[in-house]
Motif scaffolding. Structure first.
Motif, PDB file in Angstrom:
ATOM      1  N   GLY A   1       0.833  -1.210   0.000  1.00 46.69           N
ATOM      2  CA  GLY A   1       0.000   0.000   0.000  1.00 46.69           C
ATOM      3  C   GLY A   1       0.865   1.256   0.000  1.00 46.69           C
ATOM      4  N   MET A   2       0.379   2.291  -0.673  1.00 48.02           N
ATOM      5  CA  MET A   2       1.132   3.542  -0.765  1.00 48.02           C
ATOM      6  C   MET A   2       0.992   4.331   0.538  1.00 48.02           C
ATOM      7  SD  MET A   2       2.268   3.186  -3.737  1.00 48.02           S
ATOM      8  CE  MET A   2       2.938   4.719  -4.302  1.00 48.02           C
ATOM      9  N   ASN A   3       2.000   5.119   0.831  1.00 46.76           N
ATOM     10  CA  ASN A   3       1.940   5.998   2.011  1.00 46.76           C
ATOM     11  C   ASN A   3       1.154   7.258   1.691  1.00 46.76           C
ATOM     12  OD1 ASN A   3       3.394   4.382   3.723  1.00 46.76           O
ATOM     13  ND2 ASN A   3       5.337   5.370   3.318  1.00 46.76           N
ATOM     14  N   LYS A   4       0.566   7.845   2.693  1.00 48.38           N
ATOM     15  CA  LYS A   4      -0.090   9.160   2.549  1.00 48.38           C
ATOM     16  C   LYS A   4       0.710  10.154   3.386  1.00 48.38           C
ATOM     17  CE  LYS A   4      -3.593   6.993   0.644  1.00 48.38           C
ATOM     18  NZ  LYS A   4      -3.590   6.905  -0.785  1.00 48.38           N
ATOM     19  N   MET A   5       0.819  11.348   2.867  1.00 51.09           N
ATOM     20  CA  MET A   5       1.455  12.402   3.668  1.00 51.09           C
ATOM     21  C   MET A   5       0.344  13.298   4.205  1.00 51.09           C
ATOM     22  SD  MET A   5       4.407  15.122   2.668  1.00 51.09           S
ATOM     23  CE  MET A   5       5.715  13.961   2.411  1.00 51.09           C
ATOM     24  N   ILE A   6       0.164  13.262   5.504  1.00 48.09           N
ATOM     25  CA  ILE A   6      -0.922  14.024   6.147  1.00 48.09           C
ATOM     26  C   ILE A   6      -0.306  15.149   6.955  1.00 48.09           C
ATOM     27  CG2 ILE A   6      -2.924  13.859   7.691  1.00 48.09           C
ATOM     28  CD1 ILE A   6      -3.209  11.948   5.387  1.00 48.09           C
ATOM     29  N   ILE A   7      -0.846  16.358   6.756  1.00 42.28           N
ATOM     30  CA  ILE A   7      -0.418  17.477   7.603  1.00 42.28           C
ATOM     31  C   ILE A   7      -1.675  17.925   8.350  1.00 42.28           C
ATOM     32  CG2 ILE A   7       0.450  19.839   7.629  1.00 42.28           C
ATOM     33  CD1 ILE A   7       1.859  18.674   4.855  1.00 42.28           C
ATOM     34  N   ASN A   8      -1.671  17.728   9.662  1.00 43.42           N
ATOM     35  CA  ASN A   8      -2.916  17.955  10.418  1.00 43.42           C
ATOM     36  C   ASN A   8      -3.120  19.431  10.765  1.00 43.42           C
ATOM     37  OD1 ASN A   8      -1.208  18.430  12.538  1.00 43.42           O
ATOM     38  ND2 ASN A   8      -1.857  16.703  13.782  1.00 43.42           N
ATOM     39  N   HIS A   9      -4.144  19.718  11.582  1.00 46.62           N
ATOM     40  CA  HIS A   9      -4.533  21.105  11.851  1.00 46.62           C
ATOM     41  C   HIS A   9      -3.458  21.888  12.605  1.00 46.62           C
ATOM     42  CE1 HIS A   9      -5.626  18.725  15.293  1.00 46.62           C
ATOM     43  NE2 HIS A   9      -5.713  19.806  16.039  1.00 46.62           N
ATOM     44  N   ILE A  10      -2.533  21.201  13.291  1.00 44.92           N
ATOM     45  CA  ILE A  10      -1.464  21.950  13.971  1.00 44.92           C
ATOM     46  C   ILE A  10      -0.144  21.807  13.196  1.00 44.92           C
ATOM     47  CG2 ILE A  10      -2.431  22.035  16.302  1.00 44.92           C
ATOM     48  CD1 ILE A  10      -0.777  19.538  16.949  1.00 44.92           C
ATOM     49  N   GLU A  11      -0.271  21.466  11.924  1.00 46.99           N
ATOM     50  CA  GLU A  11       0.844  21.393  10.975  1.00 46.99           C
ATOM     51  C   GLU A  11       1.887  20.343  11.340  1.00 46.99           C
ATOM     52  OE1 GLU A  11       2.418  25.117   9.748  1.00 46.99           O
ATOM     53  OE2 GLU A  11       0.465  25.932   9.231  1.00 46.99           O
ATOM     54  N   LYS A  12       1.436  19.289  12.030  1.00 48.26           N
ATOM     55  CA  LYS A  12       2.334  18.150  12.290  1.00 48.26           C
ATOM     56  C   LYS A  12       2.235  17.220  11.089  1.00 48.26           C
ATOM     57  CE  LYS A  12       3.797  14.835  15.664  1.00 48.26           C
ATOM     58  NZ  LYS A  12       3.447  13.564  16.137  1.00 48.26           N
ATOM     59  N   GLN A  13       3.369  16.706  10.662  1.00 50.30           N
ATOM     60  CA  GLN A  13       3.381  15.894   9.443  1.00 50.30           C
ATOM     61  C   GLN A  13       3.431  14.402   9.774  1.00 50.30           C
ATOM     62  OE1 GLN A  13       6.248  17.092   6.445  1.00 50.30           O
ATOM     63  NE2 GLN A  13       6.610  14.965   5.933  1.00 50.30           N
ATOM     64  N   PHE A  14       2.618  13.625   9.050  1.00 46.16           N
ATOM     65  CA  PHE A  14       2.618  12.165   9.196  1.00 46.16           C
ATOM     66  C   PHE A  14       2.832  11.545   7.824  1.00 46.16           C
ATOM     67  CE2 PHE A  14       0.024  13.849  12.554  1.00 46.16           C
ATOM     68  CZ  PHE A  14       0.312  13.050  13.656  1.00 46.16           C
ATOM     69  N   VAL A  15       3.701  10.561   7.732  1.00 50.12           N
ATOM     70  CA  VAL A  15       3.840   9.795   6.484  1.00 50.12           C
ATOM     71  C   VAL A  15       3.551   8.356   6.849  1.00 50.12           C
ATOM     72  CG1 VAL A  15       5.384   9.104   4.616  1.00 50.12           C
ATOM     73  CG2 VAL A  15       5.591  11.378   5.620  1.00 50.12           C
ATOM     74  N   THR A  16       2.372   7.865   6.443  1.00 47.44           N
ATOM     75  CA  THR A  16       1.959   6.533   6.877  1.00 47.44           C
ATOM     76  C   THR A  16       0.954   5.910   5.921  1.00 47.44           C
ATOM     77  OG1 THR A  16       0.956   5.309   8.693  1.00 47.44           O
ATOM     78  CG2 THR A  16       0.130   7.519   8.328  1.00 47.44           C
ATOM     79  N   SER A  17       0.838   4.581   6.006  1.00 43.96           N
ATOM     80  CA  SER A  17      -0.223   3.903   5.247  1.00 43.96           C
ATOM     81  C   SER A  17      -1.227   3.305   6.234  1.00 43.96           C
ATOM     82  CB  SER A  17       0.375   2.793   4.377  1.00 43.96           C
ATOM     83  OG  SER A  17       0.973   1.811   5.193  1.00 43.96           O
ATOM     84  N   ASP A  18      -1.159   3.701   7.496  1.00 43.27           N
ATOM     85  CA  ASP A  18      -2.057   3.173   8.523  1.00 43.27           C
ATOM     86  C   ASP A  18      -3.369   3.963   8.510  1.00 43.27           C
ATOM     87  OD1 ASP A  18      -2.872   1.765  10.875  1.00 43.27           O
ATOM     88  OD2 ASP A  18      -2.434   3.576  12.009  1.00 43.27           O
ATOM     89  N   ALA A  19      -4.462   3.263   8.177  1.00 44.53           N
ATOM     90  CA  ALA A  19      -5.755   3.930   7.996  1.00 44.53           C
ATOM     91  C   ALA A  19      -6.225   4.623   9.270  1.00 44.53           C
ATOM     92  CB  ALA A  19      -6.797   2.908   7.545  1.00 44.53           C
ATOM     93  N   GLY A  20      -5.987   3.999  10.418  1.00 48.92           N
ATOM     94  CA  GLY A  20      -6.429   4.588  11.685  1.00 48.92           C
ATOM     95  C   GLY A  20      -5.822   5.958  11.906  1.00 48.92           C
ATOM     96  N   THR A  21      -4.507   6.078  11.653  1.00 44.39           N
ATOM     97  CA  THR A  21      -3.813   7.364  11.848  1.00 44.39           C
ATOM     98  C   THR A  21      -4.306   8.387  10.825  1.00 44.39           C
ATOM     99  OG1 THR A  21      -1.893   6.092  12.522  1.00 44.39           O
ATOM    100  CG2 THR A  21      -1.524   8.410  12.036  1.00 44.39           C
ATOM    101  N   ILE A  22      -4.458   7.947   9.575  1.00 42.83           N
ATOM    102  CA  ILE A  22      -4.892   8.876   8.509  1.00 42.83           C
ATOM    103  C   ILE A  22      -6.238   9.495   8.888  1.00 42.83           C
ATOM    104  CG2 ILE A  22      -5.617   9.039   6.082  1.00 42.83           C
ATOM    105  CD1 ILE A  22      -3.589   6.726   5.513  1.00 42.83           C
ATOM    106  N   MET A  23      -7.169   8.640   9.331  1.00 40.17           N
ATOM    107  CA  MET A  23      -8.517   9.139   9.646  1.00 40.17           C
ATOM    108  C   MET A  23      -8.521  10.008  10.901  1.00 40.17           C
ATOM    109  SD  MET A  23     -11.003   5.997   8.693  1.00 40.17           S
ATOM    110  CE  MET A  23      -9.963   4.728   9.299  1.00 40.17           C
TER     111      MET A  23
END
Length: 546
Positions: free
Chosen positions: A51-73
């Protein structure tokens, strides 16, 4: 006199200005389905080991690079009400099983996509929901018959390794054998003789530097701190844990002391000091070698701790104090008193160690009765270590479930295709319109082998065809997709030891169908006017007029 403009008749008349309402198939149902389809499509590309990774930048501008659905959501903060229902179902799966969050989202999306086609054919939402419920009941009836592996003895590390490998592989493909070794050892080492396994007893400590292969399991607890005093090592130590600061005691009530001469002042100061010394001396005489404080350790207290050769450790988190008290079997004392022998904990070794440029305090229990194990993860970046932590978390939750129910189903898309084959046959026996919904339910199950194939870069249709061919034979129910082959190929998953947790599939199917049928039964969306004042100012240079 101001002219009153009458509101349009209908629902708009009843609600405040600014309220919105969508109703009917086109406005409500299809709108919901398209939002959920988009959401599921995003998650689908993160499914499986490739599975591909997603790069998520949340509301406080913390960056996540993960393919874990729980964290993404969790970090995406989904706004759409229908998509939120799928997220909730996924969160329930996380709470119940701790793994399989992506399964719920992808399957709910596939069911809604199939429902859209049936709605366009003129079948009502009630009939589709009924058909899905029937298909689910039939699926849960078939599922126990597909069990291909069972663990009876979950204290056997080699057997535990066989089944945990798949859970880690889906997050960290290529590192699974090493991580599997760490988790299996850690979980089995703290499994209690009586009672259930507690996930909180496996701690994870991330230390920057070196590489993943330098990670290790420590029986006991590890803290990224330095000791307070000069004593940095204690062996076969009795441990006293206080939740208060170790300092001169402040009185409960405020009082004024009237001092008339220098002698009185000296006596007052030395009285405080001698009281503190007598307290620390009494603790040392009780056989204590390590003192753990929940607050600051005062300078004077530190002097006496060093004098009586006591090691002092300060922990700011009350949760860490509780865990440590569990690990060393001590009682947390609320104020500085001499602890009784029952209130003291025991630890084989308390020492300072340096990993990279990080100093840690390790409480090691060498005996068999260690209650907490810590997995120390090493890695080059924080993002990488966070991702490893998520994979280990899934594996630990898997272990918790297998200690309750050790049944396993064939993985690699084998269970889904076998269910689809049997449901298609079941749909042919149904007389009403819900047979179409049951058949679509069977088709929706194909989304998993397809996602595995697409993410690996093989032809999904060819893979599904080969799986159906295999499952139509007598011995084909354990045939799954071979993720390591160069072209579309299948393999016997019992030989490759690719197993999926029975509990994960059971609850995943239930939650996904529950979310999909709830969304289908919505025919009106009524949104009240948002609370709050005017909209926040746009950033300079923004051309957003809305």
């Amino acid at each position: 006199m101001a002219l009153s403009v009458p509101k349009a008749p209908g629902v708009a008349q009843m609600l405040k200005d600014g309220a919105r309402m969508y109703s009917g198939l086109e406005e409500a149902v299809f709108r919901n389905i398209s939002a959920c389809k988009e959401f599921a499509q995003t998650m689908r590309s993160a499914y499986g080991p490739n599975g591909m990774n997603k790069m998520i930048i949340n509301h406080i501008e913390k960056q996540f690079v993960t393919s874990d659905a729980g964290t993404i959501m969790r970090e995406l903060d989904v706004e759409h009400p229908a998509a939120k229902l799928i997220v909730m179902a996924s969160q329930m799966q996380d709470a119940e099983v701790g793994d399989g969050t992506n399964f719920v989202v992808v399957f709910a999306g596939a069911l809604l996509e199939s429902a859209e086609e049936l709605l366009r054919l003129g079948i009502t939402t009630a009939e589709i929901a009924d058909g899905y419920e029937k298909a689910l009941n039939k699926t849960l009836e078939i599922l126990p018959k597909l069990v291909c592996h069972k663990i009876e003895d979950f204290r056997d590390v080699s057997k535990v390794k066989e089944v945990l490998r798949t859970a880690i592989m889906s997050k960290q493909y290529g590192q699974e054998d090493f991580l599997n070794d760490l988790v299996s050892k850690a979980c089995v080492s703290i499994l209690p003789d009586e009672g259930t396994f507690n996930v909180d007893n496996i701690r994870i400590c991330k230390i920057l530097g070196s590489g993943l292969t330098k990670s290790e399991v420590v029986r006991g607890m590890v803290f990224k701190r330095f000791v307070e005093g000069d004593i940095t090592f204690a062996e076969k130590a009795k441990v006293a844990i206080f939740s208060c600061p170790i300092d001169i005691i402040q009185t409960e009530t405020k009082g004024t002391v009237l001092i008339k001469s220098a002698d009185e002042l000296l006596n007052f100061s030395s009285g405080e000091e001698s009281l503190l010394e007598s307290q620390i001396k009494a603790i040392a005489e009780a056989g204590v070698k390590v003192v753990v404080a929940g607050g600051k350790v005062g300078d004077m207290a530190l002097h006496y701790l060093n004098k009586y050769k006591l090691m002092a450790v300060r922990l700011n988190s009350k949760f860490d104090l509780r865990r440590l008290s569990r690990a060393v079997n001590a009682t947390v004392l609320p104020r500085i008193t001499t602890p009784s022998q029952e209130e003291l904990g025991y630890c084989d070794k308390v020492c300072i160690e340096e990993l990279g440029d990080t100093t840690i305090v390790a409480f090691r229990s060498e005996g068999k009765d260690s209650r907490i194990a810590t997995i120390v993860i090493r890695g080059a970046t924080d993002n990488f270590m966070d991702d490893i932590e998520r994979a280990l978390d899934d594996a630990v939750n898997n272990f918790k479930c297998l200690s309750r129910d050790g049944r396993y189903l064939p993985g690699a898309g084998a269970t889904e295709i076998e269910l689809a084959t049997q449901l298609s046959a079941y749909a042919d026996t149904l007389p009403g319109l819900d047979q179409y919904a049951v058949r679509k339910f069977a088709n929706a199950l194909e989304v998993f082998p397809k996602a595995l194939a697409e993410n690996t870069g093989t032809n999904a249709t060819e893979v599904v065809n080969q799986l159906y061919l295999a499952h139509n034979t007598e011995k084909g129910k354990n045939i799954g997709y071979d993720i390591e082959a160069d072209k579309a190929a299948t393999l016997d998953v019992t030989e490759a030891k690719i197993f999926d947790l029975y509990q994960s599939k059971f609850w995943g199917l239930k939650y996904a169908v529950g979310a999909a049928t709830t969304i289908l039964k919505v025919d009106q969306i009524i949104m009240a006017k948002r609370a709050g004042g005017p909209k926040p100012r746009q950033a300079a240079g923004s051309d957003d007029e809305s």
